[in-house]
Design a protein around this motif. Structure first.
Motif, PDB file in Angstrom:
ATOM      1  N   ALA A  68       0.846  -1.188   0.000  1.00  0.00           N
ATOM      2  CA  ALA A  68       0.000   0.000   0.000  1.00  0.00           C
ATOM      3  C   ALA A  68       0.884   1.242   0.000  1.00  0.00           C
ATOM      4  N   THR A  69       0.589   2.191  -0.891  1.00  0.00           N
ATOM      5  CA  THR A  69       1.370   3.418  -0.959  1.00  0.00           C
ATOM      6  C   THR A  69       0.465   4.624  -0.706  1.00  0.00           C
ATOM      7  N   PHE A  70       0.996   5.577   0.042  1.00  0.00           N
ATOM      8  CA  PHE A  70       0.254   6.773   0.418  1.00  0.00           C
ATOM      9  C   PHE A  70       1.071   8.016   0.093  1.00  0.00           C
ATOM     10  N   ASP A  71       0.456   8.941  -0.588  1.00  0.00           N
ATOM     11  CA  ASP A  71       1.029  10.282  -0.677  1.00  0.00           C
ATOM     12  C   ASP A  71       1.071  10.863   0.740  1.00  0.00           C
ATOM     13  N   ASN A  72       1.902  11.883   0.948  1.00  0.00           N
ATOM     14  CA  ASN A  72       2.003  12.474   2.291  1.00  0.00           C
ATOM     15  C   ASN A  72       1.224  13.779   2.412  1.00  0.00           C
ATOM     16  N   ASP A  73       1.658  14.824   1.699  1.00  0.00           N
ATOM     17  CA  ASP A  73       1.032  16.140   1.828  1.00  0.00           C
ATOM     18  C   ASP A  73      -0.404  16.113   1.329  1.00  0.00           C
ATOM     19  N   GLY A  74      -1.341  16.419   2.219  1.00  0.00           N
ATOM     20  CA  GLY A  74      -2.750  16.449   1.853  1.00  0.00           C
ATOM     21  C   GLY A  74      -3.430  15.103   1.903  1.00  0.00           C
ATOM     22  N   THR A  75      -2.647  14.031   2.105  1.00  0.00           N
ATOM     23  CA  THR A  75      -3.207  12.680   2.203  1.00  0.00           C
ATOM     24  C   THR A  75      -3.033  12.129   3.610  1.00  0.00           C
ATOM     25  N   ILE A 188       5.172   5.431   2.188  1.00  0.00           N
ATOM     26  CA  ILE A 188       4.896   6.807   1.777  1.00  0.00           C
ATOM     27  C   ILE A 188       5.556   7.030   0.431  1.00  0.00           C
ATOM     28  N   VAL A 189       4.808   7.592  -0.515  1.00  0.00           N
ATOM     29  CA  VAL A 189       5.355   7.959  -1.828  1.00  0.00           C
ATOM     30  C   VAL A 189       4.960   9.415  -2.052  1.00  0.00           C
ATOM     31  N   SER A 190       5.913  10.317  -1.851  1.00  0.00           N
ATOM     32  CA  SER A 190       5.597  11.735  -1.772  1.00  0.00           C
ATOM     33  C   SER A 190       6.450  12.576  -2.702  1.00  0.00           C
ATOM     34  N   GLY A 191       5.877  13.698  -3.135  1.00  0.00           N
ATOM     35  CA  GLY A 191       6.658  14.679  -3.870  1.00  0.00           C
ATOM     36  C   GLY A 191       7.571  15.448  -2.952  1.00  0.00           C
ATOM     37  N   GLY A 192       7.335  15.353  -1.640  1.00  0.00           N
ATOM     38  CA  GLY A 192       8.212  15.995  -0.660  1.00  0.00           C
ATOM     39  C   GLY A 192       9.559  15.302  -0.575  1.00  0.00           C
ATOM     40  N   GLN A 251      11.657   1.875  -8.685  1.00  0.00           N
ATOM     41  CA  GLN A 251      13.072   1.840  -8.304  1.00  0.00           C
ATOM     42  C   GLN A 251      13.265   1.467  -6.837  1.00  0.00           C
ATOM     43  N   HIS A 252      12.339   1.874  -5.983  1.00  0.00           N
ATOM     44  CA  HIS A 252      12.518   1.679  -4.545  1.00  0.00           C
ATOM     45  C   HIS A 252      11.837   0.412  -4.036  1.00  0.00           C
ATOM     46  N   ILE A 253      10.607   0.164  -4.511  1.00  0.00           N
ATOM     47  CA  ILE A 253       9.825  -0.958  -3.993  1.00  0.00           C
ATOM     48  C   ILE A 253       9.910  -2.174  -4.910  1.00  0.00           C
ATOM     49  N   GLY A 254       9.868  -1.936  -6.215  1.00  0.00           N
ATOM     50  CA  GLY A 254      10.048  -3.027  -7.173  1.00  0.00           C
ATOM     51  C   GLY A 254       8.784  -3.765  -7.549  1.00  0.00           C
ATOM     52  N   GLN A 255       7.619  -3.296  -7.117  1.00  0.00           N
ATOM     53  CA  GLN A 255       6.361  -3.919  -7.515  1.00  0.00           C
ATOM     54  C   GLN A 255       5.219  -2.916  -7.353  1.00  0.00           C
ATOM     55  N   ARG A 256       4.154  -3.147  -8.137  1.00  0.00           N
ATOM     56  CA  ARG A 256       3.014  -2.235  -8.067  1.00  0.00           C
ATOM     57  C   ARG A 256       2.240  -2.440  -6.773  1.00  0.00           C
ATOM     58  N   PRO A 257       1.842  -1.344  -6.133  1.00  0.00           N
ATOM     59  CA  PRO A 257       0.978  -1.492  -4.962  1.00  0.00           C
ATOM     60  C   PRO A 257      -0.410  -1.955  -5.384  1.00  0.00           C
ATOM     61  N   ILE A 258      -1.119  -2.623  -4.469  1.00  0.00           N
ATOM     62  CA  ILE A 258      -2.507  -3.000  -4.751  1.00  0.00           C
ATOM     63  C   ILE A 258      -3.479  -2.044  -4.066  1.00  0.00           C
ATOM     64  N   PHE A 259      -2.953  -1.219  -3.152  1.00  0.00           N
ATOM     65  CA  PHE A 259      -3.764  -0.202  -2.488  1.00  0.00           C
ATOM     66  C   PHE A 259      -2.986   1.099  -2.578  1.00  0.00           C
ATOM     67  N   VAL A 260      -3.638   2.156  -3.058  1.00  0.00           N
ATOM     68  CA  VAL A 260      -2.917   3.409  -3.259  1.00  0.00           C
ATOM     69  C   VAL A 260      -3.829   4.576  -2.901  1.00  0.00           C
TER      70      VAL A 260
END
Length: 350
Positions: A68-75, A188-192, A251-260
Motif C-alpha cells: 500500500a502506498t500513500f502520498d504524504n502532503d494532503g493525504t 509513503i510515496v511523496s513529492g516531498g 526503483q525503490h519498492i520493485g512492484q506495483r501497490p494493490i492499495f494506493v
C-alpha cells in the motif's frame, strides 16, 4: 452434603449473569476505522481488505504482495496554506540570514526576509531550487536530519498553533494501522523530500525510513575530519511527483501497490499505474471539503490541486473520500468527533 437444586440453579444463573457482559464484549466486533463515518468508502475499504486477506477467497493476495502506498502532503497530513517542508525551508533561510548579508538583495531570499511569501511562491521552480540548495544541500545527511528534528520540536502551524507533525489525519492513521494489521506493507510515496519525511515518518505514521519514497537530491560519499559521511548535493536526483511517482515506486519498492491513496493530480499517475495492474486493486483520493475543521479546496487551489482526478475517478473506479461527510474526526485533537457504528474486526483471517 447434597446442595439443593434451587441453590445450584441460582448459582449457575448468577455465574451466567456476570459472565454474559464479558462474552458480549469479547464477541462484539471492533470498528477498525472509528474516525470514519459509515459510508460507501469505508465499507469498500473493509470489503477490499477482507477479500484480499481471506484464504480461500478468489481475490486472495499473498502477504508479500500486499503493498500500500500513500502520498504524504494532503493525504496523511495537512498541506495548507503551503507545504510544510516549504515552511521549514523559509524558517531555515531566516535562521541562516545573518551569515548571508547578500541575501538582502537577492531573490527569492529578499522576499523571504521581507515576509512576502506570495512573491516567493511566484518565483517558481527556479526560486524554489535556490531555497532548497541553500537549506537542504552541502551538509551531511545527519546534519540535515538533526535540523529538521529540531524544527519539528519548536515550529508551530500558523492556523492551529500546534507542531506540524500533529496536523496528521486521524482517519488515515487508523487506515495505516488497519492495513498493517492485515499483513500490508505501508509506504509513503511523496513529492516531498525523502530525507525530510524520514525524520518523522516512523514516530508519526509507524512507517520506517526504508519505506519512504520521495524527491531527492544527489549525494556524495566523502570523509570529513576523519569521519565517513554522505553529503547532500545541490542537484536534483528524483522529482517524485506525477510521472515520477511510478518511477520512484519501481526503483525503490520493485512492484506495483494493490492499495494506493492520494489527494491531488500530482498523485494521478501513481493511482493510474497501480490500479491498472492485474488482480484486485484499490485507489482512493482524499477530497478536501471541510472548510470548518480543515480547508475546502480542489480544482483552483495553488496547493494540492485536484482537477483531473475528480473528473476521472469514476472511470478508474477510484473512491473519493469526502472529508466533511466521511470523517467524524479530522485530527486527533479535533473535538467534533462522533461515535461511529461498530463494524468488522480489526484483523481479518490472513
Amino acid at each position: 452434603m447434597r446442595i439443593p437444586d434451587k441453590l445450584l440453579s441460582l448459582a449457575l444463573a448468577t455465574f451466567i449473569l456476570f459472565l454474559s457482559p464479558v462474552l458480549t464484549l469479547a464477541d462484539s466486533p471492533v470498528d477498525p476505522l472509528p474516525s470514519w463515518n459509515e459510508s460507501q468508502t469505508k465499507s469498500a475499504i473493509i470489503e477490499f481488505v477482507s477479500k484480499v486477506t481471506r484464504k480461500g477467497s478468489p481475490d486472495f493476495v499473498e502477504q508479500g504482495q500486499r503493498i500500500a502506498t500513500f502520498d504524504n502532503d494532503g493525504t496523511l497530513w495537512a498541506e495548507q496554506p503551503m507545504y510544510f517542508q516549504l515552511f521549514y525551508a523559509l524558517d531555515q533561510v531566516r535562521k541562516m540570514a545573518p551569515e548571508h548579508p547578500e541575501w538582502k538583495n537577492q531573490e527569492p531570499f529578499a522576499s523571504i526576509l521581507n515576509g512576502d511569501t506570495s512573491k516567493v511562491i511566484a518565483s517558481g521552480k527556479e526560486g524554489l531550487m535556490k531555497i532548497i540548495a541553500a537549506t537542504h544541500a552541502n551538509m551531511t545527511t545527519e546534519e540535515f536530519a538533526s535540523a529538521v528534528a529540531q524544527w519539528l520540536k519548536t515550529a508551530r502551524h500558523p492556523k492551529y498553533d500546534k507542531p506540524y507533525n500533529e496536523l496528521v489525519y486521524q482517519p488515515m492513521l487508523e487506515l495505516l494501522d488497519y492495513l498493517r494489521a492485515n499483513g500490508f506493507q505501508t509506504y509513503i510515496v511523496s513529492g516531498g523530500g525523502v530525507d525530510f519525511i524520514r525524520v518523522f515518518a516512523e514516530e508519526t505514521y509507524g512507517i520506517p525510513p526504508n519505506q519512504v519514497v520521495g524527491s531527492s537530491l544527489k549525494a556524495r560519499y566523502e570523509v570529513r575530519d576523519g569521519k565517513p559521511v554522505v553529503i547532500k548535493l545541490p542537484e536534483i536526483n528524483l522529482i517524485d511527483d506525477k510521472e515520477g511517482k511510478p518511477v520512484g515506486i519501481h526503483q525503490h519498492i520493485g512492484q506495483r501497490p494493490i492499495f494506493v491513496a492520494g489527494n491531488s493530480d500530482g498523485d494521478y499517475q501513481m493511482l493510474e499505474w497501480a490500479t491498472s495492474g492485474s488482480g484486485p486493486r484499490f485507489g482512493v483520493l482524499v477530497h478536501h471539503t471541510d472548510a470548518k475543521r480543515e480547508w475546502a479546496y480542489d480544482r483552483k487551489s495553488h496547493i494540492g490541486q485536484l482537477h483531473r482526478g475528480l473528473d476521472d475517478a469514476g472511470k478508474h473506479s477510484w473512491h473519493v473520500i469526502d472529508m466533511k461527510n466521511d470523517w467524524n474526526r479530522v485530527f486527533s485533537f479535533d473535538k467534533s468527533s462522533t461515535t461511529s457504528n461498530q463494524a468488522t474486526g480489526l484483523s481479518q483471517l490472513r
